[in-house]
Structure formats: C-alpha cells, structure tokens
Design an enzyme around this catalytic site. Structure first.
Site, mmCIF file in Angstrom:
data_model
loop_
_atom_site.group_PDB
_atom_site.id
_atom_site.type_symbol
_atom_site.label_atom_id
_atom_site.label_comp_id
_atom_site.label_asym_id
_atom_site.label_seq_id
_atom_site.Cartn_x
_atom_site.Cartn_y
_atom_site.Cartn_z
ATOM 1 N N HIS A 122 10.837 3.925 36.359
ATOM 2 C CA HIS A 122 10.428 5.021 35.336
ATOM 3 C C HIS A 122 10.847 6.276 36.083
ATOM 4 C CE1 HIS A 122 9.167 2.247 32.293
ATOM 5 N NE2 HIS A 122 8.012 2.001 33.007
ATOM 6 N N LEU A 152 18.627 24.990 24.109
ATOM 7 C CA LEU A 152 18.583 23.529 23.395
ATOM 8 C C LEU A 152 17.175 23.282 23.155
ATOM 9 C CD1 LEU A 152 20.294 20.680 23.268
ATOM 10 C CD2 LEU A 152 19.723 20.342 25.545
ATOM 11 N N ASP A 208 16.680 3.442 27.579
ATOM 12 C CA ASP A 208 16.053 2.147 27.773
ATOM 13 C C ASP A 208 16.625 1.431 29.003
ATOM 14 O OD1 ASP A 208 14.971 -0.207 27.057
ATOM 15 O OD2 ASP A 208 16.537 -0.895 25.630
#
Length: 258
Positions: A55, A146, A38
């Site tokens: 972004h 991962l 965020d």
C-alpha cells in the site's frame, strides 16, 4: 536483464514517452479520468513483503500519476483509494491502510498543486480519517489546478443511494409531495446530488492489475466512459502505461449513441 541494458532503457524511455505524448492529438484526450489503483497486495506478495509495504508503494505512485495527468492536460482525476467493501477487511490491515491513505492525501495537499475533493461515504470512516480528508480539501480549496477526487469509503451503489436520499430530503424541505416528485424526478436531478456533482463524467476509466470489471466504481458516471484494463499492478504502473491508455482512448471512435 544485464545492467547495461537496464541503463540504456532507463536513458531512452523518457524520450520515447515524450514522443508518444507529443503524437497524441490534443482534441482526442480525455478531460476526466477515473483510475482504479488495484494490485497493491499482489505486488507486495510478489516481492516478499507485507501488505502495508504494498500500500505504501502504491501511495508513492500517486504523485507521479498526477504529474503525468497535468502534462497531458487532464482537468479531473478520480482516484479510487478505498471501497466500502474494503472497510470489512481485518483491522490489522485496515488501520495501517487508512493511515497510509491519510498521509498520502496530506502529502498531495501540502504541495498546493492540486485541488483535493474527497468523495465517498465519509460517515463510514473513522472520525480522524474524515477530519484529515476534509482538512486537505479546505487547504486546497482555492488552488487553481488539477481537480483530484479521492474516493475513500466509496461504493457506486452507496453513492446512488446517497444521491436519491439527498434529493428526497431536499424536496421534503420544500414541501414537495411524493406524487409531485415522482412526476418531476429525472436523471439530471439525481446527477446533481452525486458526490461528483458539477463535474464532467469520466471519459476514460483505467484499472490496473489485469482485472476487467468495474467493481462498483463510478457506476452512474461511467455510463458513456471508455475503459482501459492494464496488466501492470498499481505500484508498477509507469508513465508509458498511462500514455498507452491515452493513445488507446484517442484511437477509439466514440459514437455515444449517435
């Protein structure tokens, strides 16, 4: 800050971070971390740039984060990149944002280090976005690394509704009546139909930017999660911030109803 002070801090911080990580007890580390990335738009405004620049800066910070997770022995990471509510943003912002997300996920997949798993209501996304997310998942399907859940078009309430819908459809195909289903339905059955089915629930949820709310992120899965709220906006989130979150988690006494 004087240039020489910045230089000293830049030189000393890696050693400081490495020492912090070594001091964390291995048995006290989370296995699944959910992260709410965020603050991109506020970061862009603060530096005098447009939203798309924020972004892109946020997307650039994802690969370092996954590297930090690998160093800490994390097994699963869930990244909230786009909510269902975000799909209501003006087209002038949403279209570039979707392109940035597509490129970021492609970049993660191209490295063949992490197994990509899209989670969300993919049917709400443009077809080309869905196709690229699924292609990234297919390209990394056999990667032994991962597990990275990329939550795009994700909403916690929508996920639970989709899980119940899937469960009902499954039993309808078996010929189970509603009365029979009402007698046997339980928490485990709903969990088996979530986007993250088969994965451990998150031990730790991190939200950047200073906001202290879930906003619909992993509503079902986070019932027993610990939460860490960080003031840094996502593009400014550093390795030391991540390690501090792990340290905070390790210092908590997790009772879990006992």
């Amino acid at each position: 800050m004087a240039d020489w002070k910045r230089g000293v801090r830049k030189a000393l911080y890696p050693a400081y971070e490495a020492r912090m990580l070594r001091r964390l007890p291995k048995e006290g580390r989370p296995q699944h971390i959910g992260i709410m990335l965020d603050g991109n738009r506020r970061w862009a405004k603060a530096v005098g740039r447009d939203t798309a620049h924020g972004h892109r800066a946020g997307a650039a910070n994802i690969e370092p984060l996954l590297t930090w997770c690998e160093e800490a022995g994390i097994a699963v990471v869930t990244l909230w990149l786009l909510s269902t509510d975000n799909l209501n943003r003006p087209e002038s912002e949403l279209v570039p944002l979707l392109g940035i997300i597509e490129d970021a996920v492609d970049s993660l997949a191209d490295q063949r280090r992490w197994r990509i798993n899209p989670v969300g209501a993919l049917d709400l996304l443009p077809a080309h976005t869905t196709e690229r997310l699924k292609a990234a998942a297919e390209a990394t399907r056999d990667v032994d690394g991962l597990l990275v859940n990329v939550a795009v078009g994700y909403g916690g309430r929508r996920e639970i509704a989709d899980a119940v819908r899937s469960l009902l459809a499954e039993h309808a195909a078996k010929g189970t009546s509603l009365e029979e289903l009402a007698q046997i339905i339980d928490v485990e059955q709903i969990s088996e139909h979530l986007y993250t089915a088969g994965q451990p629930d998150p031990d730790l949820v991190i939200r950047t930017s200073g906001e202290q709310r879930l906003g619909g992120f992993l509503l079902w899965q986070s019932a027993k999660s610990e939460f860490y709220f960080c003031e840094a906006l996502w593009p400014d989130f550093r390795r030391v911030d991540f390690i501090r979150a792990l340290r905070d988690y390790a210092q908590r006494e997790r009772r879990l109803g006992r």
